[in-house]
Design a protein around this motif. Structure first.
Motif, PDB file in Angstrom:
ATOM      1  N   UNK A  80       0.777  -1.226   0.000  1.00  0.00           N
ATOM      2  CA  UNK A  80       0.000   0.000   0.000  1.00  0.00           C
ATOM      3  C   UNK A  80       0.808   1.275   0.000  1.00  0.00           C
ATOM      4  N   UNK A  81       2.126   1.180   0.096  1.00  0.00           N
ATOM      5  CA  UNK A  81       2.950   2.387   0.064  1.00  0.00           C
ATOM      6  C   UNK A  81       2.726   3.106  -1.262  1.00  0.00           C
ATOM      7  N   UNK A  82       2.506   4.432  -1.226  1.00  0.00           N
ATOM      8  CA  UNK A  82       2.211   5.159  -2.469  1.00  0.00           C
ATOM      9  C   UNK A  82       3.349   5.164  -3.469  1.00  0.00           C
ATOM     10  N   UNK A  83       4.559   4.797  -3.047  1.00  0.00           N
ATOM     11  CA  UNK A  83       5.682   4.760  -3.972  1.00  0.00           C
ATOM     12  C   UNK A  83       5.820   3.414  -4.688  1.00  0.00           C
ATOM     13  N   UNK A  84       5.046   2.429  -4.267  1.00  0.00           N
ATOM     14  CA  UNK A  84       5.111   1.136  -4.955  1.00  0.00           C
ATOM     15  C   UNK A  84       4.483   1.238  -6.348  1.00  0.00           C
ATOM     16  N   UNK A  85       5.111   0.604  -7.320  1.00  0.00           N
ATOM     17  CA  UNK A  85       4.566   0.606  -8.674  1.00  0.00           C
ATOM     18  C   UNK A  85       3.172  -0.003  -8.714  1.00  0.00           C
ATOM     19  N   UNK A  86       2.955  -1.045  -7.925  1.00  0.00           N
ATOM     20  CA  UNK A  86       1.654  -1.694  -7.902  1.00  0.00           C
ATOM     21  C   UNK A  86       0.576  -0.748  -7.384  1.00  0.00           C
ATOM     22  N   UNK A  87       0.880  -0.013  -6.327  1.00  0.00           N
ATOM     23  CA  UNK A  87      -0.085   0.946  -5.784  1.00  0.00           C
ATOM     24  C   UNK A  87      -0.437   1.986  -6.827  1.00  0.00           C
ATOM     25  N   UNK A  88       0.557   2.517  -7.515  1.00  0.00           N
ATOM     26  CA  UNK A  88       0.326   3.535  -8.526  1.00  0.00           C
ATOM     27  C   UNK A  88      -0.466   2.982  -9.707  1.00  0.00           C
ATOM     28  N   UNK A  89      -0.182   1.733 -10.096  1.00  0.00           N
ATOM     29  CA  UNK A  89      -0.924   1.122 -11.195  1.00  0.00           C
ATOM     30  C   UNK A  89      -2.393   0.933 -10.834  1.00  0.00           C
ATOM     31  N   UNK A  90      -2.647   0.572  -9.590  1.00  0.00           N
ATOM     32  CA  UNK A  90      -4.044   0.451  -9.148  1.00  0.00           C
ATOM     33  C   UNK A  90      -4.742   1.795  -9.234  1.00  0.00           C
ATOM     34  N   UNK A  91      -4.074   2.843  -8.790  1.00  0.00           N
ATOM     35  CA  UNK A  91      -4.684   4.171  -8.811  1.00  0.00           C
ATOM     36  C   UNK A  91      -4.970   4.642 -10.236  1.00  0.00           C
ATOM     37  N   UNK A  92      -4.050   4.343 -11.161  1.00  0.00           N
ATOM     38  CA  UNK A  92      -4.182   4.863 -12.524  1.00  0.00           C
ATOM     39  C   UNK A  92      -5.135   4.039 -13.387  1.00  0.00           C
ATOM     40  N   UNK A  93      -5.185   2.718 -13.176  1.00  0.00           N
ATOM     41  CA  UNK A  93      -5.963   1.874 -14.091  1.00  0.00           C
ATOM     42  C   UNK A  93      -6.609   0.675 -13.440  1.00  0.00           C
ATOM     43  N   UNK A  94      -5.874  -0.085 -12.665  1.00  0.00           N
ATOM     44  CA  UNK A  94      -6.316  -1.425 -12.306  1.00  0.00           C
ATOM     45  C   UNK A  94      -7.640  -1.448 -11.559  1.00  0.00           C
ATOM     46  N   UNK A  95      -7.869  -0.468 -10.690  1.00  0.00           N
ATOM     47  CA  UNK A  95      -9.115  -0.452  -9.926  1.00  0.00           C
ATOM     48  C   UNK A  95     -10.322  -0.073 -10.778  1.00  0.00           C
ATOM     49  N   UNK A  96     -10.065   0.374 -12.010  1.00  0.00           N
ATOM     50  CA  UNK A  96     -11.154   0.849 -12.865  1.00  0.00           C
ATOM     51  C   UNK A  96     -11.597  -0.193 -13.893  1.00  0.00           C
ATOM     52  N   UNK A  97     -10.933  -1.333 -13.941  1.00  0.00           N
ATOM     53  CA  UNK A  97     -11.261  -2.334 -14.962  1.00  0.00           C
ATOM     54  C   UNK A  97     -11.483  -3.697 -14.305  1.00  0.00           C
TER      55      UNK A  97
END
Length: 259
Positions: A80-97
Motif C-alpha cells: 500500500x505504500x504510495x511509492x510502490x509501482x503496484x499501488x500507482x498502477x491500481x490508482x491509474x488503471x487497475x481499480x477501474x477495470x
C-alpha cells in the motif's frame, strides 16, 4: 534485431498513442491465443500510459478477465505504500477495470511473508513466473506479449542500474537489488534474460532529461554500461519517445520520423 523508433510531438501525445498501441496489441494477442500477458512499468511515463488506457473509450475492447499482468520491477516497500509501482498502477488503471485478481501478479512487498529479505521475495516471484511459463519458453518466465520499460536518465531499466550486480545476472530471472542509486535503495527486478523472453519490449522515454540516456543506449554500448541497450524483445524492440527525449540521437543512426 534493429530497434524501431516512434517519436511523438510531446509526452502527452506519446502517452495517448502508446495507450492505443497497447490496447490494440492486447486485443490482437487475445484474438490469436485466447489471452494476453503484459509486464507493467512504473515511473512518470508508465503511469501516464496507464492513465491514458483508463481514459480511452477503446479500453472496453479488451477482455480484462483474460489478461495477465506482471511487473518488471518494484520498490521493496510495505504493501500500500504510495511509492510502490503496484499501488500507482491500481490508482491509474487497475481499480477501474474488471481484472481477474488471480491473473494480477504484483511483486512481494516488504514487511510481509519475506520481511526485509528482498532476495527471498525475488525468488518467490521467480517461482510464480516459472509456474506460468510454457515448456517452449527459453527461460522460466512466460512469453510476455508486451513488456513495458521506462528508461532512466542513467539508462537504467526496471531496477537494473549501470555496473550493478543485477544487470550482470545471466542465470536468475528475478533479483533482489540493494544499494540502488535512486531511492528507495532496496528493490526487486526482472533480469535481462527474463526481459528478453518477451515477444515485444517497449521502452518509454520523454523529456530532455532522458535525451542523453536515449542517445547512449541506441549508440551500441554494452548492457553493463547502458542497461537499456540490452532490453530487447524476441520479435520486436520498440522505443516510444517524445521529441525532447529523441533530440540527441545521432541522425546517422536513427533519423526518426515524428508521429
Amino acid at each position: 534485431m534493429t530497434p524501431q523508433l516512434v517519436v511523438h510531438r510531446d509526452k502527452e501525445l506519446m502517452a495517448l498513442a502508446a495507450a492505443a498501441r497497447l490496447i490494440t496489441r492486447i486485443v490482437d494477442a487475445q484474438s490469436a491465443r485466447g489471452s494476453a500477458s503484459v509486464v507493467l512499468t512504473g515511473g512518470r511515463n508508465g503511469n501516464a500510459l496507464l492513465a491514458a488506457v483508463a481514459s480511452s473509450p477503446a479500453r472496453d475492447a479488451i477482455d480484462w478477465s483474460r489478461l495477465d499482468l506482471w511487473w518488471g520491477d518494484e520498490r521493496f516497500l510495505p504493501e500500500g505504500d504510495p511509492e510502490r509501482n503496484y499501488t500507482q498502477a491500481r490508482d491509474e488503471l487497475l481499480d477501474a477495470v474488471p481484472l481477474d485478481p488471480a491473473r494480477v501478479h504484483p511483486m512481494p512487498a516488504s514487511g510481509g511473508a519475506f520481511g526485509d529479505d528482498a532476495e527471498a521475495a525475488a525468488a518467490a516471484y521467480a517461482r510464480e513466473l516459472a509456474k506460468a511459463a510454457s515448456p517452449t519458453d527459453r527461460v522460466a518466465v512466460p512469453s510476455f506479449d508486451v513488456l513495458l520499460l521506462g528508461v532512466g536518465p542513467d539508462t537504467h531499466v526496471a531496477s537494473l542500474f549501470p555496473e550493478h550486480p543485477g544487470v550482470r545476472e545471466t542465470e536468475l530471472t528475478v533479483v533482489g537489488v540493494r544499494g540502488a542509486p535512486k531511492p528507495p535503495p532496496t528493490r526487486v527486478s526482472l533480469t535481462l534474460p527474463a526481459i528478453r523472453n518477451a515477444r515485444e519490449v517497449w521502452l518509454l522515454a520523454a523529456g530532455d532529461d532522458k535525451a542523453d540516456a536515449v542517445a547512449l543506449a541506441l549508440s551500441g554500448p554494452g548492457p553493463i554500461q547502458a542497461p537499456a541497450s540490452g532490453a530487447t524483445g524476441r520479435q520486436r524492440t520498440l522505443w516510444l519517445l517524445d521529441r525532447a527525449a529523441a533530440s540527441r540521437i545521432p541522425p546517422q543512426l536513427y533519423p526518426p520520423d515524428v508521429a
